[in-house]
Design an enzyme around this catalytic site. Structure first.
Site, PDB file in Angstrom:
ATOM      1  N   HIS A  58       1.007  -1.215  -0.215  1.00 25.11           N
ATOM      2  CA  HIS A  58       0.332   0.056   0.171  1.00 25.11           C
ATOM      3  C   HIS A  58       0.753   1.425  -0.343  1.00 25.11           C
ATOM      4  O   HIS A  58       0.199   2.377  -0.248  1.00 25.11           O
ATOM      5  CB  HIS A  58      -1.153   0.308   1.051  1.00 25.11           C
ATOM      6  CG  HIS A  58      -1.998   0.594   1.334  1.00 25.11           C
ATOM      7  ND1 HIS A  58      -3.090   0.455   0.827  1.00 25.11           N
ATOM      8  CD2 HIS A  58      -1.939   2.269   1.722  1.00 25.11           C
ATOM      9  CE1 HIS A  58      -3.952   1.932   0.731  1.00 25.11           C
ATOM     10  NE2 HIS A  58      -2.751   3.025   1.289  1.00 25.11           N
ATOM     11  N   HIS A 118     -10.263   2.367  -0.331  1.00 20.63           N
ATOM     12  CA  HIS A 118     -10.556   2.284   1.128  1.00 20.63           C
ATOM     13  C   HIS A 118     -11.569   0.549   0.718  1.00 20.63           C
ATOM     14  O   HIS A 118     -12.142   0.729   1.811  1.00 20.63           O
ATOM     15  CB  HIS A 118     -11.394   3.229   2.587  1.00 20.63           C
ATOM     16  CG  HIS A 118     -10.785   3.254   3.465  1.00 20.63           C
ATOM     17  ND1 HIS A 118     -10.995   3.546   4.389  1.00 20.63           N
ATOM     18  CD2 HIS A 118      -9.112   3.055   3.627  1.00 20.63           C
ATOM     19  CE1 HIS A 118     -10.240   3.383   5.112  1.00 20.63           C
ATOM     20  NE2 HIS A 118      -9.593   3.532   5.001  1.00 20.63           N
TER      21      HIS A 118
END
EC number: 6.3.5.3
Length: 736
Positions: A48, A94
């Site tokens: 990420h 998300h």
């Protein structure tokens, strides 16, 4: 105070680090890391934050243009929109948090992307979302839809930013891993943009905003791994948002920025305090020293490890001019927010963490980012499927029945049940909200407007990643063009499965090649974005879903176009070639029960030529309605125009391809437009002089859609199918 656990292979693996990556750490620092240092490396070297599987491919994307002020690498992209103003925007995912805890996961996704924008000095003016859910009948899906919608709505509405558009689609491959991508757009003066690069030795580092808790610890690491059966056990890694605190943080930051106190600023997003501090120092070639005893905590007894990796929301990190520290504190205290000097910049390029009189971490700051592993993972490119000849497809039902079924299908039916939970009008600048080809907002009191879109056709990307990547970009470009805007720039959100699978890596590479080629051909640079990999659950990867967010500019927003039929008697013209392409189409999937065939080929030169011609027509007010044709083809596009205006239409069906292919084929580079009858012939002649196909195919008017001699469907029947599917599906859902 509990002792740190010993560093074992099991602990290293639990932090998402592979044995060779841990060996790299040992070589880099020359010793075994402490528990806190292991957590720091885990945060900074996960997928990420480090982009270790995608970085070498992202470099191939076009990111520059004369109007690009800041491309990828900052909190958000920045483009010049004239008159000394800049548009600042970005999209982020998300996904994993929203599957585990849909309301909070989606809400904090909105909060995080808003911070990325106002961190740079922009006031947010709009947000959009791209949502992908699993099969509607899946037992979890109603809960996930309801939670995500309420989370996005409650955060955006409370913060005070309109949610103006986006895209919601369904596919069974998202059953165990839904997608929630949030996009935020803000406006700033070009001479008042702030960056994350720290400068000056000895300057104070200041913590701002809400207190730090234990929520979200290792959220970024969780977002860098595939789901297994224990997904719900990861709920503590989901952050909890407070939109009212974020609103206070926005106002305090913008007020402080006007004082000249801010040298650098970074929001605390993924990997929290660790990532924000390391990024600010590394970008400025400075070291960072933090004393965690000064960090405002809302829970007692938090360890250095927990404070560094917490992803509590509504927090910022700033480097301040020393002489302005007292003034800055007064501003934040006025807004009821925490303000604490927690460290300083240094000249030794070290990331030093102190807590309770001990040094908990002492690491080389540049290497935390620059020395993260970079992988050129094995890949297998997806072969292009065979083209399906339209005349080999036998329509299983009538064309009228097919239109009703498609317009009421999960992908095409109205999403009002979701979007009515969003305030799309707050701030008072929304000209067109959800439901149009692109959202349209007014810029201040002047004539200019911004057009905004976010979408992708994952069916095409799975069938042929290269063509699917091209089409994702051209769809955004067309959506902006269809409202009259000049497309300026892209933010992307690259959602893919497990990159350790060569097939998935091949999809990623193929899509990026298509995206890059289309952006170059259309002068549509990528200025920001996000990569979300490991979107998989129990071995099931999601379809490749490279979401494309686009921003365009109208010099005069009053001349923007909408899709609704305005009056009876207008001519209906079809711009672009229609061959009747059914491969990878919704008609093939939802009506014929087949998921095969090559997606339509994208002709980039033709896209540009037609789009430029169309924008000229819109600017000259030659058209009364405009709609780009995508999912469901011409029949569905015409139905949506009729539903938006409450007026029917009649079209002719030529004989050059089968009727079902003409009506439901998904050929690209096409727009359906209406114009006053006396203007139609001049438009057609001008188009053909430019080498653009343009046919007069019908007239508006009446209470039905008349599809040649093939079908007659009442507008009210279409409306019932279009509007009732999602409310009926969600009936009885209570959000706990």
């Amino acid at each position: 105070m509990s002792a740190d656990p010993p560093i074992t292979p099991e602990l290293v693996a639990a932090h998402g680090l592979k044995p060779d990556e841990y060996q790299r750490i040992l070589t880099l620092i020359g010793r075994e890391p402490s528990f806190t240092e292991l957590g720091i490396f885990s945060a900074m070297w996960n997928e990420h934050c480090s982009y270790k599987s995608s970085r070498i491919h992202l470099r191939k994307l076009p990111t520059k243009a004369p109007w690009v002020i800041q491309g990828p690498g900052e909190n958000a992209g920045v483009i010049d929109i004239g008159d000394g103003e800049a548009c600042i925007f970005k999209m982020e995912s998300h996904n994993h948090p929203s599957y585990i805890e849909p309301h909070q996961g989606a809400a904090t996704g909105v909060g995080g992307i808003l911070r990325d924008v106002f961190t740079m000095g922009a006031r947010p003016v709009a947000s959009l979302d791209l949502l992908r859910f699993g099969a509607p009948e899946h037992p979890l899906m109603r809960h996930l839809i309801a939670g995500v919608a309420s989370g996005i709505g409650s955060y955006g509405n409370s913060f005070g930013v309109p949610t103006v558009g986006g895209s919601t689609k369904f596919d069974r491959r998202y059953n165990g891993n839904i997608l929630v991508n949030a996009m935020a757009v803000g406006i700033a003066r070009q001479d008042e943009i702030f960056y994350a690069k720290a400068t000056g030795v000895g300057n104070p580092i200041v913590y701002l905003g809400s207190k730090t808790g234990r929520d979200g610890i290792h959220g970024a690491t969780m977002a860098s791994a595939a789901f297994e059966a224990d997904a719900q056990e990861k709920r503590p890694t989901v952050q909890v948002g407070d939109p009212f605190a974020e609103k206070l943080l926005l106002e305090a930051c913008l007020e402080l920025m006007k004082t000249g106190a801010v040298i650098a600023i970074q929001d605390m997003g993924a990997a929290g305090l660790t990532s924000s501090a390391v990024e600010m120092g590394a970008k400025g070639n400075l070291g960072i020293e933090l004393d965690l005893d000064a960090v405002p905590c809302r829970e007692p007894g938090m360890s250095a490890y927990e404070m560094l990796l917490s992803e509590s929301q509504e927090r910022m990190l700033m480097v301040l001019a020393p002489e302005k520290a007292a003034e800055a504190e007064a501003v934040f205290r006025k807004w009821g927010l925490d303000f604490a000097i927690i460290g300083k910049t240094t000249d030794d390029l070290r990331f030093v963490i102190k807590h309770e009189g001990e040094i908990k971490a002492d690491l080389p700051i540049k290497e935390l980012g620059d020395e993260a592993p970079v992988y050129d993972r094995p890949s297998v490119l997806t072969p292009r499927p065979a083209t399906i000849a339209a005349d080999t497809i036998v329509p299983p039902i009538s064309h009228g029945e097919a239109l009703l079924r498609l317009i009421g299908s999960p992908d095409l039916a109205s999403k009002l049940w979701i979007t009515e939970q969003y305030d799309s009008l707050i701030l008072g600048n929304t000209i067109q909200g959800p439901g149009g080809d692109a959202a349209l907002i007014r810029l201040g009191d002047g004539p200019k407007g911004l057009a905004l879109t976010a979408d992708v056709t994952q069916r095409y990307c799975e069938a042929d990643p290269y063509e699917g990547g091209k089409q994702a970009v051209t769809m955004a470009w067309r959506n902006l063009t269809a409202v009259g805007a000049l497309p300026l720039a892209v933010t992307d959100n690259l959602n893919f499965g497990n990159p350790e699978n060569p097939k998935i890596m091949g999809q990623f590479i193929g899509c990026l090649e298509g995206i890059g080629e289309a952006c170059r051909a259309l002068d549509f640079p990528i200025v920001s974005g996000n990569v979300s990999l490991y979107n998989a659950s129990e071995g099931q990867d999601i379809p490749p879903t490279p979401a494309i967010g686009g921003v365009g500019l109208l010099e005069d927003a009053s001349r923007g176009a909408t899709l609704s039929i305005k009056r009876p008697g207008d001519a209906i013209l079809l711009l672009g070639e229609t061959q009747g392409w059914l491969g990878a189409s919704l008609y093939l999937r939802d009506i014929c029960g087949r998921e095969d065939g090559a997606p339509p080929v994208v002709d980039l030169a033709l896209e540009k030529r037609i789009g430029n011609f169309l924008r000229g027509l819109i600017a000259n007010r030659a058209l009364t309605a405009v709609h780009t044709l995508t999912d469901g083809g011409l029949a569905v596009g015409l139905a949506k125009m009729a539903l938006a205006g409450g007026i029917g239409a009649r079209i002719d069906i030529p004989g050059h391809c089968p009727a079902h292919a003409y009506l439901f084929g998904e050929d690209q580079a096409r727009y359906l437009v209406t114009a006053a009858p006396e203007k139609a012939e001049a438009i057609r002649i001008e188009a053909e002089q430019l080498g653009i196909a343009c046919q007069l195919i019908g007239r508006t008017g009446g209470p039905t859609l008349e599809l040649g001699q093939e079908a007659s469907v009442a507008i009210e029947d279409l409306r019932r199918a279009f509007e009732e599917w999602l409310p009926n599906h969600m009936t009885g859902i209570v959000i706990e």
